[in-house]
Design a protein around this motif. Structure first.
Motif, short mmCIF file in Angstrom:
data_model
loop_
_atom_site.label_atom_id
_atom_site.label_comp_id
_atom_site.label_asym_id
_atom_site.label_seq_id
_atom_site.Cartn_x
_atom_site.Cartn_y
_atom_site.Cartn_z
N LYS A 74 0.84 -1.20 0.00
CA LYS A 74 0.00 0.00 0.00
C LYS A 74 0.88 1.25 0.00
CE LYS A 74 -3.94 2.09 2.42
NZ LYS A 74 -4.90 1.98 3.52
N HIS A 75 1.95 1.23 0.81
CA HIS A 75 2.88 2.37 0.87
C HIS A 75 3.58 2.56 -0.47
CE1 HIS A 75 5.75 5.14 2.86
NE2 HIS A 75 6.57 4.67 1.95
N GLN A 76 4.10 1.49 -1.03
CA GLN A 76 4.82 1.58 -2.30
C GLN A 76 3.92 2.10 -3.41
OE1 GLN A 76 6.33 -2.40 -2.73
NE2 GLN A 76 8.02 -2.06 -1.30
N SER A 77 2.70 1.59 -3.45
CA SER A 77 1.75 2.03 -4.47
C SER A 77 1.39 3.49 -4.28
CB SER A 77 0.50 1.15 -4.41
OG SER A 77 -0.47 1.61 -5.31
N PHE A 78 1.10 3.87 -3.04
CA PHE A 78 0.71 5.25 -2.75
C PHE A 78 1.80 6.23 -3.15
CE2 PHE A 78 0.46 8.95 0.04
CZ PHE A 78 -0.84 9.35 -0.18
N CYS A 79 3.04 5.92 -2.79
CA CYS A 79 4.14 6.85 -3.02
C CYS A 79 4.60 6.92 -4.48
CB CYS A 79 5.32 6.50 -2.12
SG CYS A 79 4.95 6.82 -0.38
N SER A 80 4.23 5.92 -5.26
CA SER A 80 4.70 5.89 -6.64
C SER A 80 3.69 6.44 -7.65
CB SER A 80 5.06 4.46 -7.04
OG SER A 80 3.90 3.64 -7.09
N GLU A 81 2.53 6.84 -7.17
CA GLU A 81 1.48 7.31 -8.06
C GLU A 81 1.05 8.73 -7.71
OE1 GLU A 81 -0.56 2.88 -8.42
OE2 GLU A 81 -1.62 4.47 -7.39
N PRO A 82 0.44 9.44 -8.65
CA PRO A 82 -0.11 10.75 -8.32
C PRO A 82 -1.18 10.61 -7.23
CG PRO A 82 -0.05 10.44 -10.69
CD PRO A 82 0.30 9.11 -10.07
N MET A 83 -1.26 11.61 -6.37
CA MET A 83 -2.19 11.58 -5.25
C MET A 83 -3.57 12.10 -5.62
SD MET A 83 -1.67 13.28 -1.48
CE MET A 83 -0.03 12.70 -1.27
N ALA A 99 -6.79 12.25 -0.12
CA ALA A 99 -5.40 12.18 0.34
C ALA A 99 -4.74 13.55 0.27
CB ALA A 99 -4.62 11.16 -0.49
N THR A 100 -5.11 14.34 -0.71
CA THR A 100 -4.53 15.68 -0.84
C THR A 100 -4.91 16.58 0.33
OG1 THR A 100 -6.36 16.27 -2.31
CG2 THR A 100 -4.27 15.66 -3.36
N ASP A 101 -6.08 16.33 0.94
CA ASP A 101 -6.47 17.10 2.12
C ASP A 101 -5.52 16.83 3.28
OD1 ASP A 101 -8.74 18.06 0.74
OD2 ASP A 101 -9.96 16.37 1.44
N VAL A 102 -5.15 15.57 3.45
CA VAL A 102 -4.22 15.17 4.52
C VAL A 102 -2.82 15.70 4.20
CG1 VAL A 102 -3.21 13.22 5.78
CG2 VAL A 102 -5.64 13.20 5.18
N LEU A 103 -2.44 15.65 2.92
CA LEU A 103 -1.15 16.22 2.52
C LEU A 103 -1.10 17.70 2.88
CD1 LEU A 103 1.61 16.05 1.07
CD2 LEU A 103 0.38 16.63 -1.03
N CYS A 145 1.22 6.69 8.26
CA CYS A 145 0.68 7.83 7.51
C CYS A 145 1.75 8.91 7.36
CB CYS A 145 -0.55 8.36 8.21
SG CYS A 145 -1.36 9.72 7.34
N TYR A 146 2.45 9.21 8.44
CA TYR A 146 3.51 10.22 8.37
C TYR A 146 4.56 9.82 7.34
CZ TYR A 146 7.63 12.92 9.39
OH TYR A 146 8.73 13.73 9.25
N LYS A 147 5.00 8.57 7.38
CA LYS A 147 6.03 8.10 6.45
C LYS A 147 5.54 8.19 5.01
CE LYS A 147 9.32 4.26 5.85
NZ LYS A 147 9.65 4.59 4.51
N ALA A 148 4.28 7.88 4.79
CA ALA A 148 3.72 7.98 3.44
C ALA A 148 3.72 9.42 2.95
CB ALA A 148 2.31 7.40 3.40
N MET A 149 3.30 10.35 3.81
CA MET A 149 3.30 11.77 3.43
C MET A 149 4.72 12.25 3.16
SD MET A 149 0.21 13.01 3.30
CE MET A 149 -0.58 11.48 2.82
N ARG A 150 5.65 11.87 4.03
CA ARG A 150 7.04 12.29 3.87
C ARG A 150 7.64 11.72 2.58
NH1 ARG A 150 10.71 9.44 7.77
NH2 ARG A 150 10.63 7.99 6.05
N SER A 202 6.02 13.24 -0.55
CA SER A 202 6.50 14.62 -0.72
C SER A 202 7.94 14.64 -1.23
CB SER A 202 6.42 15.38 0.60
OG SER A 202 5.08 15.52 1.00
N ASP A 203 8.77 13.80 -0.67
CA ASP A 203 10.18 13.74 -1.11
C ASP A 203 10.28 13.34 -2.58
OD1 ASP A 203 11.01 14.44 1.44
OD2 ASP A 203 11.70 12.42 1.98
N ASN A 204 9.39 12.48 -3.03
CA ASN A 204 9.43 11.98 -4.40
C ASN A 204 8.74 12.89 -5.41
OD1 ASN A 204 10.79 9.64 -3.62
ND2 ASN A 204 8.91 8.47 -3.38
N ASN A 205 7.81 13.71 -4.93
CA ASN A 205 6.95 14.44 -5.87
C ASN A 205 6.94 15.95 -5.74
OD1 ASN A 205 5.39 12.16 -7.33
ND2 ASN A 205 5.34 11.58 -5.17
N LEU A 206 7.47 16.49 -4.68
CA LEU A 206 7.45 17.95 -4.52
C LEU A 206 8.82 18.55 -4.72
CD1 LEU A 206 5.07 18.40 -1.44
CD2 LEU A 206 4.50 18.54 -3.85
#
Length: 90
Positions: free
Chosen positions: A7-16, A43-47, A78-83, A86-90
């Protein structure tokens, strides 16, 4: 062996954009429902919340606990997913 979930890998590798809050690692049906009842539907609200606390782990996880009832593991996931997202996409 990777220490992150699929779930983490999928979430972090795709647009939110457009993803429901329950797609975030650490956020399941119950905690997602609590977040949705407070207007955090996507998810963007939590971001956005993650970014407004300036990516501060303690503030973000405290907010998540208070807002959704997430336990320590869920908060960390959740924190790790946001971090990582963000590191990969911002």
């Amino acid at each position: 062996m990777s220490s992150t979930s699929k779930k983490h890998q999928s979430f972090c590798s795709e647009p939110m954009k457009g993803k429901p809050v329950t797609d975030i690692p650490g956020i399941g049906r119950v905690s997602g429902g609590h977040l949705q009842s407070q207007g955090y539907n996507k998810a963007t609200d939590v971001l956005g919340k993650y970014l407004t606390v300036q990516e501060n782990r303690n503030q973000f996880q405290g907010w998540l606990k208070d807002s959704s009832g997430a336990n320590a593991k869920q908060q960390g996931d959740c924190y790790k997913a946001m971090r990582d997202w963000s590191d990969n996409n911002l």
